[in-house]
Design an enzyme around this catalytic site. Structure first.
Site, short mmCIF file in Angstrom:
data_model
loop_
_atom_site.label_atom_id
_atom_site.label_comp_id
_atom_site.label_asym_id
_atom_site.label_seq_id
_atom_site.Cartn_x
_atom_site.Cartn_y
_atom_site.Cartn_z
N TYR A 1 58.98 26.88 1.14
CA TYR A 1 59.41 26.99 2.45
C TYR A 1 59.45 26.03 3.40
O TYR A 1 59.08 24.92 3.00
CB TYR A 1 58.33 28.22 3.04
CG TYR A 1 56.88 27.55 3.07
CD1 TYR A 1 56.28 26.82 4.27
CD2 TYR A 1 55.93 27.68 2.02
CE1 TYR A 1 55.01 26.45 4.34
CE2 TYR A 1 54.56 27.42 2.22
CZ TYR A 1 54.35 26.81 3.52
OH TYR A 1 52.88 26.16 3.28
N HIS B 1 52.58 26.51 -3.74
CA HIS B 1 51.21 26.08 -3.70
C HIS B 1 50.25 27.32 -3.65
O HIS B 1 50.71 28.17 -2.89
CB HIS B 1 50.95 24.93 -2.81
CG HIS B 1 51.06 25.08 -1.53
ND1 HIS B 1 52.37 25.01 -0.97
CD2 HIS B 1 50.10 25.54 -0.56
CE1 HIS B 1 52.39 25.39 0.43
NE2 HIS B 1 51.15 25.71 0.55
N HIS C 1 46.51 27.90 -1.70
CA HIS C 1 45.27 27.41 -0.99
C HIS C 1 43.83 28.01 -1.71
O HIS C 1 43.99 29.10 -1.83
CB HIS C 1 45.51 27.93 0.42
CG HIS C 1 46.52 27.28 1.13
ND1 HIS C 1 46.55 26.05 2.02
CD2 HIS C 1 47.79 27.58 1.30
CE1 HIS C 1 47.56 25.86 2.34
NE2 HIS C 1 48.49 26.66 2.00
N ARG D 1 57.97 22.56 1.64
CA ARG D 1 56.64 22.70 1.05
C ARG D 1 56.86 23.27 -0.43
O ARG D 1 57.67 24.18 -0.66
CB ARG D 1 55.49 23.29 1.52
CG ARG D 1 55.23 22.86 2.86
CD ARG D 1 53.94 22.22 2.82
NE ARG D 1 53.48 21.45 1.72
CZ ARG D 1 52.27 21.62 1.21
NH1 ARG D 1 51.34 22.61 1.83
NH2 ARG D 1 51.94 21.06 0.17
#
Length: 235
Positions: free
Chosen positions: A143, A160, A162, A157
């Protein structure tokens, strides 16, 4: 007497202010930090008390509704250990990520990607005796970074996930991100590449397991909560 806290290692941890990523300047203290005496609240563990206050959320983000969420089904096996490789049993782990279109379930996400009604995007788990947590979910999408879109910058980005990990005491908390191997955006992501040391940066990238399940890709990841080989902190 007050003591200045030593700065984080420059090669294995990201700097407070990263060029090109405006948000880091707002998240980083403008003055040096100081040590203070620890109280009972810092020295007690999060185990039973945290579980009482914050109920656990199931580790299945791929089927929030009657139908499975859209995207590549994945199975994440993450293990939490200390610097000696000893499992941190009972560690409380919070997980969150965007959906396959790169959309977070959060009111501040202004990205025009569609939301998925069958995907929630957050979980809270407790590591077992071997330090392992398992998560069934959808591989997150890339995004654009919101605070740079207005200036016409093209920073996306990479996919991923978190993680926020609480160890045996409240002070032993690790907030980091897990990246996926082979993603071309990994090489140009300012957040991942804020970790200067290649070996430390590699500790943020999961490993694709050859022992996949029948209908999901399996990724294995290890988080070291302290020591010289600790997993880098990434907000």
């Amino acid at each position: 007497m007050r003591y200045v806290i030593d700065p984080r290692p420059r090669d294995t941890q990201s700097r407070g202010v990263e060029p090109g990523y405006d948000a880091t300047e707002l998240r980083w203290p403008s003055q040096s930090l100081y040590k203070r005496p620890l109280t009972q609240s810092e020295l007690t563990g999060p185990g039973g008390e945290l579980r009482r206050r914050l109920p656990l959320i199931r580790g299945d983000l791929a089927g929030h509704g009657e139908k499975r969420a859209i995207g590549q089904l994945i199975h994440v096996r993450a293990r939490i250990v200390d610097e000696d490789g000893v499992p941190v049993a009972g560690a409380v782990v919070e997980v969150w990520h965007c959906n396959a279109a790169g959309k977070y379930i959060h009111p501040n996400d202004s990205h025009d990607a569609p939301a998925d009604p069958n995907f929630y995007g957050a979980a809270r788990l407790v590591a077992g005796d071997t330090g392992l947590i398992e998560l069934r979910t959808i591989k997150p999408g890339a995004y654009p970074v919101p605070d740079l879109i207005k200036r016409g910058a093209r920073w996306w980005r990479p996919p991923h996930i978190h993680f926020s990990v609480w160890g045996r005491v409240w002070l032993s908390r690790l907030v980091t991100q897990m990246f996926f191997p082979g993603e071309p955006l990994n090489d140009v992501d300012p957040i991942l590449n804020a970790i200067r040391d290649p070996e430390a940066r590699g500790r943020c990238i999961a490993r694709l397991s050859t022992e996949g399940s029948e209908n999901a890709l399996v990724y294995e990841y290890q988080m070291v909560v302290r020591g010289r080989k600790a997993t880098p902190e990434l907000a």
